[in-house]
Design an enzyme around this catalytic site. Structure first.
Site, short mmCIF file in Angstrom:
data_model
loop_
_atom_site.label_atom_id
_atom_site.label_comp_id
_atom_site.label_asym_id
_atom_site.label_seq_id
_atom_site.Cartn_x
_atom_site.Cartn_y
_atom_site.Cartn_z
CG LEU A 88 0.74 -3.79 -12.63
CD1 LEU A 88 -0.32 -4.84 -12.33
CD2 LEU A 88 1.95 -3.96 -11.71
CD GLU A 139 -15.01 2.69 -6.93
OE1 GLU A 139 -14.03 2.02 -6.55
OE2 GLU A 139 -14.96 3.92 -7.09
CG HIS A 173 -11.17 3.36 -14.12
ND1 HIS A 173 -9.97 3.95 -13.78
CD2 HIS A 173 -11.84 4.28 -14.86
CE1 HIS A 173 -9.92 5.17 -14.30
NE2 HIS A 173 -11.04 5.40 -14.96
CB SER A 208 -13.18 1.34 0.94
OG SER A 208 -13.32 1.83 -0.36
NE ARG A 245 4.89 1.87 -9.01
CZ ARG A 245 5.74 2.86 -9.29
NH1 ARG A 245 5.45 4.09 -8.94
NH2 ARG A 245 6.86 2.63 -9.93
CG ASP A 265 -7.74 2.96 -16.49
OD1 ASP A 265 -7.53 2.07 -15.64
OD2 ASP A 265 -7.49 4.16 -16.28
CG ASN A 296 -8.11 -1.70 -12.21
OD1 ASN A 296 -7.84 -1.53 -11.03
ND2 ASN A 296 -8.21 -0.69 -13.08
C1 GAR Z 1 -11.36 3.55 -5.80
O1 GAR Z 1 -12.29 4.56 -6.10
C2 GAR Z 1 -10.87 2.88 -7.07
O2 GAR Z 1 -11.86 2.74 -8.04
C3 GAR Z 1 -9.80 3.85 -7.52
O3 GAR Z 1 -9.15 4.23 -6.34
C4 GAR Z 1 -10.07 4.16 -5.25
C5 GAR Z 1 -9.45 3.30 -4.20
O4 GAR Z 1 -10.23 3.30 -3.03
N1 GAR Z 1 -8.93 3.24 -8.45
C6 GAR Z 1 -8.30 3.91 -9.41
O5 GAR Z 1 -8.40 5.11 -9.58
C7 GAR Z 1 -7.43 3.05 -10.31
N2 GAR Z 1 -6.98 3.79 -11.42
P1 GAR Z 1 -10.13 2.11 -2.00
O6 GAR Z 1 -8.64 1.97 -1.64
O7 GAR Z 1 -10.92 2.58 -0.83
O8 GAR Z 1 -10.67 0.86 -2.60
#
Ligand code: GAR
Length: 194
Positions: free
Chosen positions: A95, A176, A111, A15, A93, A147, A109
């Site tokens: 890196l 986000e 978070h 998303s 993953r 992070d 990224n």
């Molecule tokens: C999002 O909330 C993103 O911030 C999180 O995974 C979700 C992905 O949703 N990322 C992490 O936790 C990274 N450590 P999306 O595939 O719908 O964008």
């Protein structure tokens, strides 16, 4: 100035990827999304990207003997597509410094927490358990420590008394989708540097 060529790396639903694709449809946006790559062949975001006419790639980490081989294959795909900036968007993953150092200040990224609080997984559950009143999302440069890179954008949301991890996640996800396109824009325009 030519638009920056951006790759988005995903592992799931995508998303945030969709929000970046949507923002980049505006010809005035300083970046174009030219590639979406996933480490998981079943990532739902791959179909969304294809239907938006974006080239997709799968670099399935399970097909490689170790992290280095996986990352070399990923790097090849990024170089072949002449990528300028890499956006991690739900890419699950870790890196290694080998790949991260190749994208110094050109890999970002998102978070789902107000870093430096709640690094790692299950951030919404942990924010509720900790009694946090505010939670949110952060876009940051990627550095070898998880992070932890310099912060580019943050937005906070309230934690409400009856929140579950799911209701809180939904509220965070909305911000986000709002901050990620802004952060990418700032970097593509050279307004956010370290
Ligand atoms: C999002 O909330 C993103 O911030 C999180 O995974 C979700 C992905 O949703 N990322 C992490 O936790 C990274 N450590 P999306 O595939 O719908 O964008």
């Amino acid at each position: 100035m030519p638009r920056k060529r951006v790759a988005i790396l995903i592992s799931g639903r995508g998303s945030n990827m969709a929000a970046l694709i949507e923002a980049a449809k505006d010809p005035a946006y300083p970046a174009e999304i030219v590639l979406v790559a996933s480490n998981r062949p079943d990532a739902g975001g791959l179909a969304t990207a294809s239907s938006a006419g974006i080239t997709t790639a799968v670099v399935d980490h399970k097909q490689f003997k170790d992290r280095e081989a996986f990352e070399r294959a990923l790097q090849d795909v990024l170089e072949t597509n002449r990528i300028d900036i890499v956006c991690l968007a739900g890419f699950m993953r870790l890196l290694t410094p080998w790949l991260i150092s190749r994208w110094d200040q050109r890999m970002i990224n998102i978070h789902p927490a107000l870093l430096p609080a709640f690094k790692g997984l299950d951030t919404h559950e942990r924010a509720i358990a900790a009694g946090a009143r505010e939670h949110g999302a952060t876009v940051h440069f990627v550095v070898p420590e998880m992070d932890s890179g310099p912060i580019i954008a943050q937005a906070s949301v309230p934690v409400l008394p009856n929140d579950t991890p799911d209701t809180l996640a939904k509220r965070v996800l909305a911000v986000e989708h709002w901050i990620y396109p802004q952060a990418l824009k700032a970097i593509a325009e050279g307004r956010a540097t370290v």
